[in-house]
Write a protein that holds these residues in place. Structure first.
Motif, PDB file in Angstrom:
ATOM      1  N   PRO A  89      43.654 -28.120 149.700  1.00 15.90           N
ATOM      2  CA  PRO A  89      44.761 -27.403 150.347  1.00 15.90           C
ATOM      3  C   PRO A  89      46.123 -28.048 150.090  1.00 15.90           C
ATOM      4  CG  PRO A  89      42.903 -27.539 151.835  1.00 15.90           C
ATOM      5  CD  PRO A  89      42.552 -28.376 150.642  1.00 15.90           C
ATOM      6  N   GLU A  90      46.170 -29.361 149.995  1.00 13.44           N
ATOM      7  CA  GLU A  90      47.432 -30.054 149.748  1.00 13.44           C
ATOM      8  C   GLU A  90      48.002 -29.700 148.368  1.00 13.44           C
ATOM      9  OE1 GLU A  90      44.932 -31.899 152.678  1.00 13.44           O
ATOM     10  OE2 GLU A  90      44.512 -31.695 150.551  1.00 13.44           O
ATOM     11  N   LYS A  91      47.119 -29.531 147.392  1.00 13.36           N
ATOM     12  CA  LYS A  91      47.554 -29.139 146.044  1.00 13.36           C
ATOM     13  C   LYS A  91      48.173 -27.743 146.083  1.00 13.36           C
ATOM     14  CE  LYS A  91      45.715 -27.876 141.508  1.00 13.36           C
ATOM     15  NZ  LYS A  91      44.499 -27.735 140.687  1.00 13.36           N
ATOM     16  N   ILE A  92      47.530 -26.840 146.799  1.00 12.81           N
ATOM     17  CA  ILE A  92      48.040 -25.473 146.889  1.00 12.81           C
ATOM     18  C   ILE A  92      49.361 -25.446 147.650  1.00 12.81           C
ATOM     19  CG2 ILE A  92      47.556 -23.171 147.816  1.00 12.81           C
ATOM     20  CD1 ILE A  92      44.610 -23.728 147.013  1.00 12.81           C
ATOM     21  N   ASP A  93      49.458 -26.241 148.709  1.00 12.97           N
ATOM     22  CA  ASP A  93      50.721 -26.343 149.448  1.00 12.97           C
ATOM     23  C   ASP A  93      51.851 -26.779 148.525  1.00 12.97           C
ATOM     24  OD1 ASP A  93      49.398 -25.688 151.814  1.00 12.97           O
ATOM     25  OD2 ASP A  93      49.288 -27.771 152.523  1.00 12.97           O
ATOM     26  N   LYS A  94      51.604 -27.798 147.730  1.00 16.86           N
ATOM     27  CA  LYS A  94      52.634 -28.340 146.828  1.00 16.86           C
ATOM     28  C   LYS A  94      53.006 -27.313 145.754  1.00 16.86           C
ATOM     29  CE  LYS A  94      55.374 -31.581 145.509  1.00 16.86           C
ATOM     30  NZ  LYS A  94      56.590 -31.826 146.271  1.00 16.86           N
ATOM     31  N   PHE A  95      51.993 -26.638 145.184  1.00 17.83           N
ATOM     32  CA  PHE A  95      52.245 -25.633 144.160  1.00 17.83           C
ATOM     33  C   PHE A  95      53.131 -24.511 144.702  1.00 17.83           C
ATOM     34  CE2 PHE A  95      50.955 -21.763 141.766  1.00 17.83           C
ATOM     35  CZ  PHE A  95      51.374 -22.148 140.511  1.00 17.83           C
ATOM     36  N   THR A  96      52.809 -24.009 145.889  1.00 12.55           N
ATOM     37  CA  THR A  96      53.619 -22.926 146.451  1.00 12.55           C
ATOM     38  C   THR A  96      55.022 -23.414 146.807  1.00 12.55           C
ATOM     39  OG1 THR A  96      52.656 -23.291 148.651  1.00 12.55           O
ATOM     40  CG2 THR A  96      51.670 -21.570 147.295  1.00 12.55           C
ATOM     41  N   GLU A  97      55.121 -24.655 147.275  1.00 13.48           N
ATOM     42  CA  GLU A  97      56.442 -25.224 147.572  1.00 13.48           C
ATOM     43  C   GLU A  97      57.307 -25.258 146.312  1.00 13.48           C
ATOM     44  OE1 GLU A  97      58.023 -29.682 148.434  1.00 13.48           O
ATOM     45  OE2 GLU A  97      56.323 -29.026 149.658  1.00 13.48           O
ATOM     46  N   LEU A  98      56.743 -25.689 145.197  1.00 10.72           N
ATOM     47  CA  LEU A  98      57.489 -25.742 143.938  1.00 10.72           C
ATOM     48  C   LEU A  98      57.837 -24.340 143.430  1.00 10.72           C
ATOM     49  CD1 LEU A  98      55.552 -28.637 142.190  1.00 10.72           C
ATOM     50  CD2 LEU A  98      57.904 -28.707 143.049  1.00 10.72           C
ATOM     51  N   MET A  99      56.951 -23.395 143.636  1.00  9.48           N
ATOM     52  CA  MET A  99      57.200 -22.028 143.171  1.00  9.48           C
ATOM     53  C   MET A  99      58.316 -21.353 143.969  1.00  9.48           C
ATOM     54  SD  MET A  99      55.682 -21.231 140.498  1.00  9.48           S
ATOM     55  CE  MET A  99      54.443 -21.891 139.431  1.00  9.48           C
ATOM     56  N   ARG A 100      58.600 -21.810 145.179  1.00 15.27           N
ATOM     57  CA  ARG A 100      59.730 -21.269 145.958  1.00 15.27           C
ATOM     58  C   ARG A 100      61.033 -21.433 145.182  1.00 15.27           C
ATOM     59  NH1 ARG A 100      57.289 -20.204 150.578  1.00 15.27           N
ATOM     60  NH2 ARG A 100      55.971 -21.737 151.563  1.00 15.27           N
TER      61      ARG A 100
END
Length: 171
Positions: free
Chosen positions: A138-149
């Motif tokens: 989940p932490e990886k997905i959180d970071k990926f979506t944060e960067l995609m913002r």
């Protein structure tokens, strides 16, 4: 004498149940009635005849609250077994997300570069957008979506956490 506040811990629980109508509502109702938060919830049948399901619940609370949640889940019928995977030890946790990103020019190039770094796969593409599939902790997905913002995030759909213990034993 003041009692120090207990720190909240995040726990992943595996709940093995009979696959029958209403059990998910009863479990969610138990959490709701007692004011416990469900951070993630997934359900799937795990036997050939679809008689048994595994419910994976991610929740947070002080150790005493986690113990209380486990005890209350264990008392529900038709729950067969409740395992606190966090307390159990080594376990694998994964989640899948579909991430829609819109952009052109440099934003599009940056989205593709970030997707490559995070091993996200393009599952749909148009002239102005992408849908990426990304799996992992989940932490990886959180970071990926944060960067995609930063490059044009439009929306995110997540499956919720699934988890299983490592090793030869089933729990």
């Amino acid at each position: 004498m003041q009692i120090p506040p207990q720190t909240s811990e995040r726990h992943t629980l595996s709940v093995i149940v009979d696959n029958e109508a209403g059990i998910l509502a009863r479990i969610a109702g138990m959490f709701s009635a007692r004011g416990y938060n469900i951070e993630s919830l997934t359900v799937a049948d795990v036997t050939e005849d679809a008689a048994i399901s595994r419910i994976t619940v991610v929740t947070s609370g002080p150790p005493a609250v986690i113990e209380q949640i486990i005890a209350q889940l264990d008392r529900l019928v038709p729950v067969h077994r409740v395992t606190d995977l966090t307390a159990w030890g080594p376990h694998v946790t994964r989640e899948l997300a579909l991430v829609k990103v819109a952009g052109v020019g440099d934003h599009r190039i940056e989205a593709m570069r970030l997707a490559e770094v995070y091993r996200a796969r393009v599952v749909d593409a148009t002239i102005g957008s992408f849908v990426f599939e990304v799996t992992g902790a989940p932490e990886k997905i959180d970071k990926f979506t944060e960067l995609m913002r930063e490059v044009g995030l439009v929306e995110v759909a997540r499956t919720g956490v699934v988890a299983i213990t490592r090793g030869r034993e089933a729990v």
